[in-house]
Design a protein around this motif. Structure first.
Motif, PDB file in Angstrom:
ATOM      1  N   ALA A  68      33.348  29.856  23.606  1.00 45.86           N
ATOM      2  CA  ALA A  68      34.451  28.903  23.726  1.00 45.86           C
ATOM      3  C   ALA A  68      35.468  29.392  24.755  1.00 45.86           C
ATOM      4  CB  ALA A  68      35.128  28.690  22.374  1.00 45.86           C
ATOM      5  N   GLN A  69      35.729  30.704  24.759  1.00 48.98           N
ATOM      6  CA  GLN A  69      36.650  31.272  25.752  1.00 48.98           C
ATOM      7  C   GLN A  69      36.119  31.035  27.168  1.00 48.98           C
ATOM      8  OE1 GLN A  69      39.635  32.748  25.458  1.00 48.98           O
ATOM      9  NE2 GLN A  69      39.737  32.781  23.244  1.00 48.98           N
ATOM     10  N   GLN A  70      34.825  31.260  27.352  1.00 45.43           N
ATOM     11  CA  GLN A  70      34.211  31.057  28.665  1.00 45.43           C
ATOM     12  C   GLN A  70      34.285  29.586  29.070  1.00 45.43           C
ATOM     13  OE1 GLN A  70      34.320  34.096  29.757  1.00 45.43           O
ATOM     14  NE2 GLN A  70      32.278  34.022  30.616  1.00 45.43           N
ATOM     15  N   THR A  71      34.005  28.699  28.139  1.00 50.82           N
ATOM     16  CA  THR A  71      34.050  27.264  28.417  1.00 50.82           C
ATOM     17  C   THR A  71      35.473  26.830  28.757  1.00 50.82           C
ATOM     18  OG1 THR A  71      32.173  26.889  26.950  1.00 50.82           O
ATOM     19  CG2 THR A  71      33.534  24.979  27.471  1.00 50.82           C
ATOM     20  N   ALA A  72      36.434  27.320  28.006  1.00 45.86           N
ATOM     21  CA  ALA A  72      37.835  26.975  28.259  1.00 45.86           C
ATOM     22  C   ALA A  72      38.278  27.506  29.619  1.00 45.86           C
ATOM     23  CB  ALA A  72      38.721  27.532  27.149  1.00 45.86           C
ATOM     24  N   SER A  73      37.877  28.719  29.954  1.00 48.15           N
ATOM     25  CA  SER A  73      38.214  29.278  31.265  1.00 48.15           C
ATOM     26  C   SER A  73      37.585  28.456  32.378  1.00 48.15           C
ATOM     27  CB  SER A  73      37.756  30.728  31.373  1.00 48.15           C
ATOM     28  OG  SER A  73      38.491  31.539  30.496  1.00 48.15           O
ATOM     29  N   GLY A  74      36.346  28.041  32.177  1.00 42.50           N
ATOM     30  CA  GLY A  74      35.671  27.206  33.168  1.00 42.50           C
ATOM     31  C   GLY A  74      36.381  25.883  33.363  1.00 42.50           C
ATOM     32  N   LEU A  75      36.843  25.298  32.275  1.00 44.11           N
ATOM     33  CA  LEU A  75      37.575  24.049  32.365  1.00 44.11           C
ATOM     34  C   LEU A  75      38.885  24.265  33.126  1.00 44.11           C
ATOM     35  CD1 LEU A  75      37.613  21.257  29.897  1.00 44.11           C
ATOM     36  CD2 LEU A  75      39.827  22.018  30.702  1.00 44.11           C
ATOM     37  N   ALA A  76      39.549  25.390  32.898  1.00 39.89           N
ATOM     38  CA  ALA A  76      40.791  25.693  33.617  1.00 39.89           C
ATOM     39  C   ALA A  76      40.532  25.879  35.111  1.00 39.89           C
ATOM     40  CB  ALA A  76      41.446  26.945  33.027  1.00 39.89           C
ATOM     41  N   VAL A  77      39.420  26.498  35.459  1.00 41.97           N
ATOM     42  CA  VAL A  77      39.070  26.651  36.879  1.00 41.97           C
ATOM     43  C   VAL A  77      38.812  25.281  37.496  1.00 41.97           C
ATOM     44  CG1 VAL A  77      37.332  27.566  38.467  1.00 41.97           C
ATOM     45  CG2 VAL A  77      38.247  29.022  36.643  1.00 41.97           C
ATOM     46  N   GLU A  78      38.130  24.410  36.745  1.00 38.63           N
ATOM     47  CA  GLU A  78      37.924  23.040  37.224  1.00 38.63           C
ATOM     48  C   GLU A  78      39.258  22.329  37.417  1.00 38.63           C
ATOM     49  OE1 GLU A  78      34.695  20.502  35.731  1.00 38.63           O
ATOM     50  OE2 GLU A  78      34.249  22.186  34.380  1.00 38.63           O
TER      51      GLU A  78
ATOM     52  N   ILE B  62      48.466  13.257  35.139  1.00 36.96           N
ATOM     53  CA  ILE B  62      47.588  14.333  35.619  1.00 36.96           C
ATOM     54  C   ILE B  62      46.492  14.578  34.588  1.00 36.96           C
ATOM     55  CG2 ILE B  62      47.418  16.769  36.254  1.00 36.96           C
ATOM     56  CD1 ILE B  62      50.386  16.585  37.151  1.00 36.96           C
ATOM     57  N   LEU B  63      46.877  14.633  33.328  1.00 34.87           N
ATOM     58  CA  LEU B  63      45.909  14.873  32.254  1.00 34.87           C
ATOM     59  C   LEU B  63      44.836  13.794  32.238  1.00 34.87           C
ATOM     60  CD1 LEU B  63      44.834  16.252  29.708  1.00 34.87           C
ATOM     61  CD2 LEU B  63      46.566  14.963  28.401  1.00 34.87           C
ATOM     62  N   THR B  64      45.232  12.536  32.253  1.00 34.41           N
ATOM     63  CA  THR B  64      44.236  11.467  32.177  1.00 34.41           C
ATOM     64  C   THR B  64      43.377  11.400  33.432  1.00 34.41           C
ATOM     65  OG1 THR B  64      45.868   9.815  32.884  1.00 34.41           O
ATOM     66  CG2 THR B  64      45.518  10.075  30.504  1.00 34.41           C
ATOM     67  N   ASP B  65      43.980  11.650  34.594  1.00 37.50           N
ATOM     68  CA  ASP B  65      43.197  11.661  35.835  1.00 37.50           C
ATOM     69  C   ASP B  65      42.185  12.800  35.835  1.00 37.50           C
ATOM     70  OD1 ASP B  65      44.646   9.464  36.713  1.00 37.50           O
ATOM     71  OD2 ASP B  65      45.802  10.578  38.216  1.00 37.50           O
ATOM     72  N   PHE B  66      42.618  13.976  35.404  1.00 37.96           N
ATOM     73  CA  PHE B  66      41.720  15.126  35.366  1.00 37.96           C
ATOM     74  C   PHE B  66      40.605  14.901  34.353  1.00 37.96           C
ATOM     75  CE2 PHE B  66      40.768  19.331  33.352  1.00 37.96           C
ATOM     76  CZ  PHE B  66      39.909  19.780  34.352  1.00 37.96           C
ATOM     77  N   ALA B  67      40.959  14.447  33.167  1.00 37.98           N
ATOM     78  CA  ALA B  67      39.952  14.213  32.127  1.00 37.98           C
ATOM     79  C   ALA B  67      38.925  13.183  32.606  1.00 37.98           C
ATOM     80  CB  ALA B  67      40.617  13.758  30.835  1.00 37.98           C
ATOM     81  N   ALA B  68      39.378  12.143  33.266  1.00 41.33           N
ATOM     82  CA  ALA B  68      38.446  11.141  33.797  1.00 41.33           C
ATOM     83  C   ALA B  68      37.569  11.743  34.886  1.00 41.33           C
ATOM     84  CB  ALA B  68      39.225   9.939  34.346  1.00 41.33           C
ATOM     85  N   HIS B  69      38.163  12.597  35.699  1.00 42.47           N
ATOM     86  CA  HIS B  69      37.423  13.237  36.795  1.00 42.47           C
ATOM     87  C   HIS B  69      36.259  14.085  36.278  1.00 42.47           C
ATOM     88  CE1 HIS B  69      36.758  15.227  40.654  1.00 42.47           C
ATOM     89  NE2 HIS B  69      36.847  16.381  40.022  1.00 42.47           N
ATOM     90  N   ILE B  70      36.497  14.812  35.184  1.00 39.88           N
ATOM     91  CA  ILE B  70      35.422  15.664  34.646  1.00 39.88           C
ATOM     92  C   ILE B  70      34.682  15.004  33.477  1.00 39.88           C
ATOM     93  CG2 ILE B  70      36.457  17.811  35.461  1.00 39.88           C
ATOM     94  CD1 ILE B  70      37.310  18.341  32.525  1.00 39.88           C
ATOM     95  N   GLU B  71      35.066  13.754  33.208  1.00 40.01           N
ATOM     96  CA  GLU B  71      34.392  12.936  32.203  1.00 40.01           C
ATOM     97  C   GLU B  71      34.405  13.549  30.802  1.00 40.01           C
ATOM     98  OE1 GLU B  71      30.543  12.223  33.972  1.00 40.01           O
ATOM     99  OE2 GLU B  71      31.378  10.714  35.325  1.00 40.01           O
TER     100      GLU B  71
END
Length: 103
Positions: free
Chosen positions: A13-23, A72-81
Protein backbone atom coordinates in the motif's frame (compact mmCIF):
# COMPACT_ATOMS: atom_id res chain seq x y z
CA UNK A 1 -15.45 1.51 -1.68
CA UNK A 2 -11.77 2.09 -0.98
CA UNK A 3 -9.63 -0.98 -1.51
CA UNK A 4 -8.87 -2.61 1.85
CA UNK A 5 -5.23 -3.00 0.80
CA UNK A 6 -4.94 0.77 1.03
CA UNK A 7 -4.13 0.62 4.72
CA UNK A 8 -1.14 2.10 6.43
CA UNK A 9 1.52 -0.36 7.53
CA UNK A 10 1.11 -2.45 4.40
CA UNK A 11 4.33 -2.17 2.34
CA UNK A 12 2.48 -2.73 -0.91
CA UNK A 13 0.00 0.00 0.00
CA UNK A 14 2.90 2.36 0.78
CA UNK A 15 4.41 1.63 -2.64
CA UNK A 16 1.07 2.14 -4.37
CA UNK A 17 0.45 5.40 -2.52
CA UNK A 18 3.94 6.65 -3.38
CA UNK A 19 3.36 5.74 -7.02
CA UNK A 20 0.10 7.66 -7.02
CA UNK A 21 1.90 10.68 -5.53
CA UNK A 22 4.54 10.50 -8.28
CA UNK A 23 1.74 10.40 -10.84
CA UNK A 24 0.23 13.45 -9.14
CA UNK A 25 3.55 15.28 -9.37
CA UNK A 26 3.75 14.44 -13.07
CA UNK A 27 0.18 15.68 -13.52
CA UNK A 28 1.03 18.95 -11.75
CA UNK A 29 4.18 19.39 -13.82
CA UNK A 30 2.21 18.95 -17.05
CA UNK A 31 0.33 22.20 -16.41
CA UNK A 32 2.63 25.22 -16.45
CA UNK A 33 0.46 27.46 -14.26
CA UNK A 34 -0.28 24.72 -11.76
CA UNK A 35 3.37 23.70 -11.62
CA UNK A 36 4.45 27.30 -11.06
CA UNK A 37 1.94 27.59 -8.21
CA UNK A 38 3.18 24.32 -6.71
CA UNK A 39 6.82 25.45 -6.84
CA UNK A 40 5.95 28.80 -5.24
CA UNK A 41 4.04 27.12 -2.42
CA UNK A 42 6.76 24.56 -1.74
CA UNK A 43 9.66 26.97 -2.15
CA UNK A 44 11.43 24.42 -4.33
CA UNK A 45 13.46 25.09 -7.43
CA UNK A 46 13.62 22.76 -10.42
CA UNK A 47 17.16 21.83 -9.41
CA UNK A 48 16.15 20.32 -6.07
CA UNK A 49 12.78 18.91 -7.08
CA UNK A 50 14.16 15.50 -8.07
CA UNK A 51 15.93 15.09 -4.74
CA UNK A 52 12.81 16.13 -2.84
CA UNK A 53 10.70 13.63 -4.80
CA UNK A 54 12.63 10.80 -3.12
CA UNK A 55 11.30 11.84 0.28
CA UNK A 56 8.04 10.27 1.52
CA UNK A 57 7.09 13.50 3.32
CA UNK A 58 7.42 15.45 0.08
CA UNK A 59 5.24 12.94 -1.76
CA UNK A 60 2.64 13.24 0.98
CA UNK A 61 2.81 17.00 0.46
CA UNK A 62 2.15 16.53 -3.25
CA UNK A 63 -1.06 14.71 -2.35
CA UNK A 64 -1.91 17.45 0.14
CA UNK A 65 -1.57 19.96 -2.70
CA UNK A 66 -3.89 17.93 -4.92
CA UNK A 67 -6.40 17.44 -2.11
CA UNK A 68 -6.38 21.15 -1.23
CA UNK A 69 -8.28 22.11 -4.38
CA UNK A 70 -11.37 20.22 -5.48
CA UNK A 71 -10.83 21.07 -9.15
CA UNK A 72 -7.26 19.77 -9.10
CA UNK A 73 -8.41 16.66 -7.25
CA UNK A 74 -11.22 15.87 -9.67
CA UNK A 75 -9.08 16.61 -12.73
CA UNK A 76 -6.26 14.42 -11.45
CA UNK A 77 -8.58 11.58 -10.43
CA UNK A 78 -10.21 11.67 -13.87
CA UNK A 79 -6.79 11.74 -15.52
CA UNK A 80 -5.69 8.54 -13.79
CA UNK A 81 -9.20 7.07 -13.86
CA UNK A 82 -9.71 6.52 -10.15
CA UNK A 83 -12.32 7.91 -7.76
CA UNK A 84 -11.13 11.02 -5.86
CA UNK A 85 -11.48 9.04 -2.64
CA UNK A 86 -8.54 6.89 -3.73
CA UNK A 87 -6.27 9.96 -3.62
CA UNK A 88 -7.41 10.70 -0.07
CA UNK A 89 -6.86 7.06 0.89
CA UNK A 90 -3.33 7.18 -0.53
CA UNK A 91 -2.63 10.28 1.54
CA UNK A 92 -3.82 8.52 4.68
CA UNK A 93 -1.51 5.59 3.91
CA UNK A 94 1.43 7.97 3.56
CA UNK A 95 0.58 9.58 6.90
CA UNK A 96 1.18 6.32 8.72
CA UNK A 97 -0.24 5.11 12.01
CA UNK A 98 0.17 8.46 13.77
CA UNK A 99 -2.53 10.10 11.64
CA UNK A 100 -4.81 7.08 11.93
CA UNK A 101 -4.84 7.37 15.70
CA UNK A 102 -6.58 10.75 15.33
CA UNK A 103 -9.06 9.87 12.59
Amino acid sequence: MINENYRSGNHEAQQTASGLAVEALSFIASDGLLFSRFLRLTGLELENLRQAADEPAFLAGVLDFVLSDERILTDFAAHIEVPPERVAAARRVMAGPYAESYS
